[in-house]
Motif scaffolding. Structure first.
Motif: not given
Length: 488
Positions: A315-342
Motif C-alpha cells: 500500500g501507499h503512504f498518502n495518509g493512513d486514512d486514505a483508501p489504498g494506504s497500507y494502514i487502511n488496507g488492514f483497518e478496512s478489513q481488506r487484509a488479515m495482517f498489517g504492518v504497523s507500530e505499537v
C-alpha cells in the motif's frame, strides 16, 4: 558517567509494574549484557533502589527544551501544558509539575514538527550554526542523531555524572548498544513515550482468522514456533478474491489479502530472522550483511512475496486514512495482517472487530528469540554543545526520566496501551513479547546503508532472493560508512 554493562535490556513496560529489567536482548554476538543477571520481579527490601535525590542547585532557573510534536499517533510531547481530564495527559502534566517543584525550576518545552517546514533538524541546525544557546536540552529522534553527533554538535553523555545511565529509568537496549568509541550522544529513557510507540509489530484481524477456522497464533509465539513458514501459511489461507476479477487494488473492491504492508517493505523481515546489514560487537559497529545466514534469510523473506496472488498487498503512504494506504488496507478489513507500530493501536481502539498484535516471525524454530526494530520517531535526550550550563541540562534530563519512570509509565501501560487499545489478555502478553524483541537498527540510527537497504528490499519484493550482487556493489561504501561511525 560510565554505563554498567549488565545485559539487562529487559521488559520495557513490564518493568513499570514490577521492578523488572528492560528489553531482554538474547543471543546477538557481542551483546553488552548477560540475561542471566536479569532482576527478579520479587525484589527484596535489601535490593530496593535508594530514594532519588533531586538537586536544588539550579533553583529558579528555566530549562528550555526542544522536542518533536506528536506524530503518527505517537506520543512525543513531554509536557501537555494543561490538565484536560484525560488520564495520560494529566499524569504527564502532573509529572512535569512534580519535577518543577522538586528541583525548583521551570520546564519550558518547545515542540516542532519532525518532518516538513520548521522541522526539528532545521531548528536545531540553525541554532548550532548561529551558536545560539536557546535550548538547554533536546529530544533527539533516531533519524536525526547521526547528523548532529557526527559534526560535533552534541556532548558525549558519558562525561556527565548527573546522568545515571545504568539506572532503571533508561532504556539500555539502545544506550548500551550505541556506545561507540566510548561515546554516547543520545540517551533513551522513560520520559519520551515514543520509544515504545515506535516499536514495529504485526497487527492481525482475530475475527477474520476465527471465521476462517484458523488457529490463533498466540501459543505458537509463546512456544517459539512463530516462523516465516508458519506465517506464510496464514497469508495463503487469508487471500480471497471474493468475486473480484483480480487482486489489483480498487477502493470499492472486495478481495482480501494476506497482509497489507508499505511499498518499501523488505529488510525488516530480514531483521525478524535475526539478520541485519550491520551489528554491534565489542563496542563497535560491524558489517554483517553478506554472511551465509544473511542469504539464507533472504531466501525465506523473498518467499513471502512470491508465495502467491493476494498474499501481499503493498500500500501507499498518502495518509493512513486514505483508501489504498497500507494502514487502511488492514483497518478496512481488506487484509488479515498489517504492518504497523505499537502506536497504531491508538487508531484501532474503536474498530468493531477483534484485533491483536504479534512480533515479526523468526527464520525457524532454532532461532533463540524474536527481533523487531524501532521506527525513527523514537527520541531520547541529548545536550547541544551550545548549552550554557551542560551540567544543568544533564541534571534535569536525568530527573525527568526518573519522574516519568515512576509517575507516568504505569499509567501509559495500563490505561493507554492495555485498557484502551489491546482488547484481550493474549495481545497484552504479546505486547510484552514484542517489547522484549526490540533490537537497534544501526543503519537507521547512523543513516548508513540506506541505498543498500532500498535496493535489496526492491529485489526481495519481487520474490527474488538474489541480492549478493547488490551487496557486492555497495560493500566498500558500507564499510567506509561504518568506519566513519566507529571513529566519531
Amino acid at each position: 558517567m560510565k554505563i554498567t554493562q549488565k545485559r539487562s535490556i529487559a521488559l520495557l513496560l513490564c518493568a513499570l509494574l514490577a521492578a523488572c529489567s528492560m528489553f531482554s536482548c538474547g543471543d546477538k554476538q557481542g551483546e553488552p549484557n548477560d540475561t542471566s543477571d536479569q532482576t527478579s520481579a520479587d525484589t527484596s527490601a535489601e535490593e530496593k533502589e535508594p530514594e532519588y535525590v533531586f538537586t536544588k542547585e539550579y533553583a529558579g532557573k528555566t530549562i528550555n527544551v526542544l522536542n518533536n510534536e506528536d506524530i503518527y499517533s505517537m506520543h512525543e510531547v513531554i509536557d501537555p501544558g494543561e490538565s484536560n481530564g484525560d488520564i495520560l495527559n494529566d499524569t504527564q502534566y502532573n509529572a512535569v509539575r512534580r519535577l518543577e517543584k522538586e528541583m525548583d525550576i521551570i520546564w519550558n518545552e518547545h515542540n516542532v514538527p519532525l518532518d516538513g517546514s520548521g522541522d526539528f533538524a532545521s531548528v536545531l541546525s540553525n541554532m548550532i550554526l548561529s551558536n545560539d544557546s536557546e535550548y538547554d536540552l533536546v529530544y533527539m529522534n533516531v533519524k536525526s542523531l547521526n547528523r548532529f553527533s557526527s559534526d560535533g554538535s552534541l556532548f558525549n553523555l558519558l562525561d556527565f555524572d548527573e546522568l545515571k545511565l545504568d539506572e532503571s529509568w533508561y532504556v539500555s537496549s539502545y544506550n548500551d548498544y550505541n556506545i561507540v568509541n566510548n561515546k554516547l550522544y543520545t540517551a533513551f529513557g522513560y520520559s519520551n513515550l515514543s520509544i515504545v510507540d515506535a516499536i514495529n509489530c504485526l497487527s492481525f484481524n482475530q475475527s477474520m482468522m476465527e471465521e476462517l477456522n484458523l488457529e490463533l497464533p498466540y501459543d505458537a509465539v509463546r512456544e517459539g514456533k512463530w516462523t516465516v513458514d508458519m506465517f506464510k501459511s496464514y497469508l495463503t489461507a487469508a487471500a480471497n478474491l471474493n468475486g473480484d476479477s483480480s487482486f489489483a487494488w480498487t477502493n470499492d473492491g472486495k478481495c482480501v489479502y494476506g497482509i497489507s504492508m508499505p511499498q518499501n517493505a523488505g529488510l525488516k523481515w530480514m531483521y525478524g530472522c535475526g539478520e541485519f546489514l550491520a551489528d554491534y560487537e565489542d563496542g563497535k559497529i560491524v558489517l554483517t550483511a553478506g554472511r551465509e545466514s544473511f542469504y539464507s534469510a533472504a531466501d525465506k523473506v523473498a518467499s513471502i512475496f512470491s508465495s502467491g496472488d493476494g498474499t501481499v498487498y503493498l500500500g501507499h503512504f498518502n495518509g493512513d486514512d486514505a483508501p489504498g494506504s497500507y494502514i487502511n488496507g488492514f483497518e478496512s478489513q481488506r487484509a488479515m495482517f498489517g504492518v504497523s507500530e505499537v502506536a497504531k493501536a491508538n487508531r484501532m481502539r474503536n474498530m468493531d472487530y477483534e484485533f491483536g498484535v504479534l512480533p515479526y516471525p523468526k527464520y525457524d524454530e532454532n532461532q533463540s528469540r524474536y527481533y523487531t526494530s524501532v521506527s525513527y520517531p523514537a527520541s531520547g535526550i541529548s545536550i547541544p554543545v551550545t548549552a550554557v550550563d551542560s551540567n544543568f541540562s544533564a541534571a534535569v534530563g536525568d530527573a525527568i526520566n526518573y519522574v516519568f519512570y515512576n509517575d507516568v509509565w504505569d499509567t501509559f501501560r495500563r490505561v493507554t496501551l492495555e485498557t484502551k487499545n489491546l482488547r484481550n489478555d493474549d495481545s497484552i502478553e504479546m505486547l510484552d513479547m514484542i517489547l522484549n524483541s526490540t533490537y537497534p537498527d544501526f543503519c537507521t540510527i547512523y543513516q548508513m546503508g540506506l541505498d543498500l537497504d532500498s535496493a535489496m528490499s526492491a529485489k526481495l519484493r519481487e520474490g527474488d532472493p538474489a541480492i549478493a550482487s547488490i551487496f557486492a556493489s555497495h560493500e566498500s561504501s558500507m564499510k567506509a560508512a561504518i568506519e566513519k561511525v566507529n571513529e566519531q
